[in-house]
Design an enzyme around this catalytic site. Sequence first.
Site, PDB file in Angstrom:
ATOM      1  N   ARG A   1       0.825  -1.218   0.000  1.00 26.26           N
ATOM      2  CA  ARG A   1       0.000   0.000   0.000  1.00 26.26           C
ATOM      3  C   ARG A   1       0.857   1.265   0.000  1.00 26.26           C
ATOM      4  O   ARG A   1       0.571   2.204  -0.743  1.00 26.26           O
ATOM      5  CB  ARG A   1      -0.962   0.005   1.188  1.00 26.26           C
ATOM      6  CG  ARG A   1      -2.020  -1.102   1.100  1.00 26.26           C
ATOM      7  CD  ARG A   1      -2.866  -1.162   2.344  1.00 26.26           C
ATOM      8  NE  ARG A   1      -2.019  -1.425   3.507  1.00 26.26           N
ATOM      9  CZ  ARG A   1      -2.276  -1.009   4.737  1.00 26.26           C
ATOM     10  NH1 ARG A   1      -3.362  -0.315   4.999  1.00 26.26           N
ATOM     11  NH2 ARG A   1      -1.453  -1.297   5.723  1.00 26.26           N
TER      12      ARG A   1
ATOM     13  N   ASN B   1      -6.055  -2.838   2.828  1.00 24.92           N
ATOM     14  CA  ASN B   1      -6.047  -4.277   3.058  1.00 24.92           C
ATOM     15  C   ASN B   1      -7.473  -4.756   3.240  1.00 24.92           C
ATOM     16  O   ASN B   1      -8.300  -4.057   3.836  1.00 24.92           O
ATOM     17  CB  ASN B   1      -5.245  -4.623   4.318  1.00 24.92           C
ATOM     18  CG  ASN B   1      -3.759  -4.490   4.113  1.00 24.92           C
ATOM     19  OD1 ASN B   1      -3.259  -4.501   3.003  1.00 24.92           O
ATOM     20  ND2 ASN B   1      -3.032  -4.366   5.208  1.00 24.92           N
TER      21      ASN B   1
END
Length: 102
Positions: free
Chosen positions: A32, A50
Site C-alpha cells: 500500500r 487491506n
Amino acid sequence: MPGLSDPQSESGVAPIRVRLIVTGRVQGVWFRDSCRDQARSESVNGFARNRADGTVEVELEGTEPAVERMTAWCRVGPPRARVDSVSVERIAPVGEPGFRIR
C-alpha cells in the site's frame, strides 16, 4: 497542485477510475505504501486498503495512460510482494483528491 484532484483541468482529458483486487503475498510487504508513492508520482488519485481475505483493494483515478501504468505496476508490486493476480473493474470517477492508504 493543479491536476492532482482534477486531471481534466490540466490535460483536457476526462479521468477514468478502476477498482483492482490484488491477490498473492500483498499484505505486510509495503504494497500500500509503495502504491501510494507510485500513484503520487503518476498524479493518480484514489486509495489502497487491506481486505480481511488477505487481498489488497486499490482504486485508481486519473488519465487513462496514468491509470494503465499504475495497473501495470500493481501487477508486479514492490520488491517483497508476490502478486498472483489482479482483477480490474472499471467504475465511475468520483473526483477524489490525492491518494490515501485506508
